[in-house]
Scaffold this active site. Sequence first.
Site, short mmCIF file in Angstrom:
data_model
loop_
_atom_site.label_atom_id
_atom_site.label_comp_id
_atom_site.label_asym_id
_atom_site.label_seq_id
_atom_site.Cartn_x
_atom_site.Cartn_y
_atom_site.Cartn_z
N ALA A 1 -0.10 -16.67 -1.47
CA ALA A 1 -1.30 -15.82 -1.34
C ALA A 1 -1.13 -14.84 -0.19
CB ALA A 1 -2.53 -16.69 -1.09
N THR B 1 8.98 -11.77 2.88
CA THR B 1 9.55 -10.53 2.32
C THR B 1 10.73 -10.01 3.14
OG1 THR B 1 9.01 -8.21 1.96
CG2 THR B 1 7.72 -9.33 3.62
N ASP B 2 11.58 -9.23 2.48
CA ASP B 2 12.69 -8.58 3.21
C ASP B 2 12.18 -7.50 4.17
OD1 ASP B 2 11.91 -6.67 1.30
OD2 ASP B 2 13.91 -6.42 0.43
N GLU B 3 10.90 -7.09 3.96
CA GLU B 3 10.38 -5.98 4.78
C GLU B 3 10.26 -6.33 6.26
OE1 GLU B 3 7.21 -3.66 3.23
OE2 GLU B 3 7.93 -3.82 1.18
N TYR C 1 1.38 -4.24 6.60
CA TYR C 1 1.74 -5.33 5.68
C TYR C 1 2.92 -6.14 6.24
CZ TYR C 1 4.27 -7.69 1.94
OH TYR C 1 4.97 -8.63 1.21
N LYS D 1 3.16 -10.05 7.72
CA LYS D 1 4.05 -11.07 7.15
C LYS D 1 4.99 -11.60 8.25
CE LYS D 1 4.41 -12.24 3.37
NZ LYS D 1 3.72 -13.27 2.55
N LEU E 1 5.42 0.14 -7.82
CA LEU E 1 6.14 1.27 -8.43
C LEU E 1 6.43 1.10 -9.92
CD1 LEU E 1 7.54 4.00 -8.15
CD2 LEU E 1 9.63 2.78 -7.52
N PRO F 1 4.39 9.58 -9.77
CA PRO F 1 4.61 10.08 -8.40
C PRO F 1 5.74 9.37 -7.68
CG PRO F 1 2.64 8.70 -8.49
CD PRO F 1 3.22 8.70 -9.87
N ASP G 1 5.28 11.90 1.30
CA ASP G 1 5.88 10.59 1.58
C ASP G 1 4.86 9.61 2.13
OD1 ASP G 1 7.94 8.81 1.61
OD2 ASP G 1 9.20 9.93 3.00
P1 NAD Z 1 0.00 -10.17 -5.58
O1 NAD Z 1 -0.69 -9.14 -4.76
O2 NAD Z 1 0.33 -9.87 -7.00
O3 NAD Z 1 -0.87 -11.51 -5.60
C1 NAD Z 1 -1.46 -12.03 -4.44
C2 NAD Z 1 -2.40 -13.15 -4.85
O4 NAD Z 1 -2.99 -13.70 -3.65
C3 NAD Z 1 -3.56 -12.68 -5.75
O5 NAD Z 1 -3.73 -13.58 -6.81
C4 NAD Z 1 -4.77 -12.70 -4.81
O6 NAD Z 1 -5.99 -12.97 -5.47
C5 NAD Z 1 -4.39 -13.83 -3.85
N1 NAD Z 1 -5.07 -13.70 -2.56
C6 NAD Z 1 -5.17 -12.59 -1.79
N2 NAD Z 1 -5.89 -12.85 -0.70
C7 NAD Z 1 -6.24 -14.16 -0.76
C8 NAD Z 1 -6.99 -15.02 0.09
N3 NAD Z 1 -7.54 -14.59 1.22
N4 NAD Z 1 -7.14 -16.32 -0.28
C9 NAD Z 1 -6.60 -16.77 -1.45
N5 NAD Z 1 -5.91 -16.00 -2.29
C10 NAD Z 1 -5.72 -14.71 -1.95
O7 NAD Z 1 1.30 -10.59 -4.76
P2 NAD Z 1 2.77 -10.94 -5.25
O8 NAD Z 1 3.52 -9.69 -5.45
O9 NAD Z 1 2.69 -11.95 -6.32
O10 NAD Z 1 3.35 -11.62 -3.91
C11 NAD Z 1 3.19 -13.01 -3.67
C12 NAD Z 1 3.84 -13.35 -2.34
O11 NAD Z 1 5.22 -13.03 -2.38
C13 NAD Z 1 3.27 -12.61 -1.14
O12 NAD Z 1 3.21 -13.50 -0.06
C14 NAD Z 1 4.26 -11.50 -0.87
O13 NAD Z 1 4.26 -11.14 0.48
C15 NAD Z 1 5.55 -12.19 -1.28
N6 NAD Z 1 6.60 -11.27 -1.76
C16 NAD Z 1 6.36 -10.39 -2.77
C17 NAD Z 1 7.38 -9.56 -3.23
C18 NAD Z 1 7.16 -8.57 -4.35
O14 NAD Z 1 8.02 -7.73 -4.58
N7 NAD Z 1 6.07 -8.65 -5.09
C19 NAD Z 1 8.65 -9.63 -2.64
C20 NAD Z 1 8.86 -10.54 -1.57
C21 NAD Z 1 7.83 -11.36 -1.15
O1 DAU Z 2 10.55 -5.60 -0.50
C1 DAU Z 2 9.61 -6.56 -0.88
C2 DAU Z 2 8.27 -5.92 -0.97
O2 DAU Z 2 8.30 -5.09 -2.12
C3 DAU Z 2 7.11 -6.88 -1.05
O3 DAU Z 2 7.06 -7.65 0.13
C4 DAU Z 2 5.80 -6.12 -1.24
O4 DAU Z 2 4.72 -7.03 -1.39
C5 DAU Z 2 5.91 -5.26 -2.47
O5 DAU Z 2 4.75 -4.48 -2.62
C6 DAU Z 2 7.13 -4.35 -2.38
O6 DAU Z 2 6.95 -3.33 -1.38
P1 DAU Z 2 7.43 -1.83 -1.62
O7 DAU Z 2 6.65 -0.93 -0.75
O8 DAU Z 2 8.91 -1.72 -1.57
O9 DAU Z 2 6.98 -1.69 -3.18
P2 DAU Z 2 6.26 -0.52 -3.98
O10 DAU Z 2 6.34 -0.90 -5.43
O11 DAU Z 2 4.94 -0.18 -3.41
O12 DAU Z 2 7.23 0.71 -3.73
C7 DAU Z 2 8.61 0.66 -4.07
C8 DAU Z 2 9.24 1.96 -3.60
O13 DAU Z 2 8.73 3.03 -4.39
C9 DAU Z 2 8.91 2.31 -2.16
O14 DAU Z 2 10.03 2.95 -1.56
C10 DAU Z 2 7.76 3.30 -2.28
C11 DAU Z 2 8.06 4.00 -3.58
N1 DAU Z 2 6.88 4.44 -4.37
C12 DAU Z 2 5.89 3.54 -4.62
C13 DAU Z 2 4.79 3.90 -5.35
C14 DAU Z 2 3.67 2.91 -5.62
C15 DAU Z 2 6.83 5.73 -4.87
O15 DAU Z 2 7.76 6.53 -4.67
N2 DAU Z 2 5.72 6.09 -5.60
C16 DAU Z 2 4.69 5.23 -5.85
O16 DAU Z 2 3.71 5.65 -6.50
#
Ligand code: NAD
Ligand code: DAU
Length: 364
Positions: free
Chosen positions: A83, A133-135, A159, A163, A199, A214, A288
């Site tokens: 979460a 996350t790798d971020e 963000y 984390k 994205l 975009p 950007d």
């Molecule tokens: P997501 O945004 O799709 O889902 C997040 C979930 O958490 C949702 O179901 C939301 O309702 C719930 N949530 C938010 N706030 C809450 C709260 N206060 N209490 C209880 N539930 C709550 O996220 P995701 O992309 O599935 O990511 C899940 C985890 O993995 C996160 O911790 C994120 O940092 C990590 N992560 C994501 C990515 C990615 O690329 N998506 C990569 C690396 C790590």
């Molecule tokens: O690296 C792991 C992370 O990846 C997770 O921890 C985050 O929860 C997840 O949101 C994601 O972060 P990013 O910022 O990398 O993901 P996003 O999909 O928002 O964007 C991917 C790349 O694309 C980033 O360089 C920004 C760019 N982007 C994104 C959007 C939404 C665009 O160029 N246009 C867009 O409209």
Amino acid sequence: MTTLLITGGAGFIGTNFVRFVRRVRPGWHLINLDLLTYAGNPENLADLAGDPRYTFVQGDIADWPTVSSLFAAHPIRRVVHLAAETHVDRSILDPGVFVRTNVVGTFNLLEAARQAWKDLPEDAGCRFLHVSTDEVYGSLGSEDPPCSESSPYAPSSPYSASKAAADWLARSYFKTYGFPVLITNCSNNYGPYQFPEKLIPFALCQALEGKPVPIYGAGGNIRDWLYVEDHCAALLEVLERGRLGETYNIGANQQRTNLELVRLLLQILAEMRPDLGNRQSLITFVPDRPGHDWRYALNTQKIADTLGWRPRVTLEEGLKRTVAWYLEHQDWLERVRTGEYRRFLETQYGQAVVQEKEPACGGG
Ligand code: NAD
Ligand code: DAU
């Protein structure tokens, strides 16, 4: 029977993880604690509603009574903590909720588990996996070596800073209390059920509707893309066999610039839906993201060498599966794109991106 608490199980990775664990560990009792923010969707797991080994609890991890009472009510011995508030652009617009959920929420879970587990014998098998996350490692230059688990933290956005703070809390619980924690840091996931603000699903939605796709800046930023099911398999490996107190990087080693990725996505869409024509002309460069990290890349030797985990799905294959899923679930997409979502898009991108392009471009 193992009782596993999954937080955020109604989100993107959570939904995939609940489904994955249900399949490979059918005897486990899964408790899904999720607040159902805009990113959480109970419909994703509606088919599990009658399953006696699945319990859904709607609640806020940042609310201490909610979290502590859950540990009092169930014999939870394992936690996979997903979460979070997860969208970087939203963290720039409204950082406060990221601190509340990602930092305070993680603290509540660590502390409730510590209190519940402190008098249990070692063979109770308690394990808490904090998913990160790798971020947190910050931005790399194009030629920098990938980050290892011992690379310093240098988060850029609210963000990633939230984390990083949560990761350090988890690390401190191991050092101070010997609390059985594991941490994973993963690269960008994609696949079914991802909310269309990120994205890949956003670009797909826009392209399906003939609207601008975009790209921030010049599209040169680099991400490493992992198919979500590979991430789920890695999480289970770490939960079951990872060494307590350790951090594991999880990545695909499939780096692409954003422009390369979106071009490939639109090419796959054109192959699967030839009737739409070529939609590459929808690509539109927009201002950007503030503080936009240039590149993320992870060294994943540790998880490969110690747990034998490797990604299985290539980027091309994963994107084909993803496009196919979204094409088959356009009703799902329609339902998650609520009024709040549309307002977010307007704030984030402005009218020009929300509206359809001229037919000459959109029909491409
Ligand atoms: P997501 O945004 O799709 O889902 C997040 C979930 O958490 C949702 O179901 C939301 O309702 C719930 N949530 C938010 N706030 C809450 C709260 N206060 N209490 C209880 N539930 C709550 O996220 P995701 O992309 O599935 O990511 C899940 C985890 O993995 C996160 O911790 C994120 O940092 C990590 N992560 C994501 C990515 C990615 O690329 N998506 C990569 C690396 C790590
Ligand atoms: O690296 C792991 C992370 O990846 C997770 O921890 C985050 O929860 C997840 O949101 C994601 O972060 P990013 O910022 O990398 O993901 P996003 O999909 O928002 O964007 C991917 C790349 O694309 C980033 O360089 C920004 C760019 N982007 C994104 C959007 C939404 C665009 O160029 N246009 C867009 O409209």
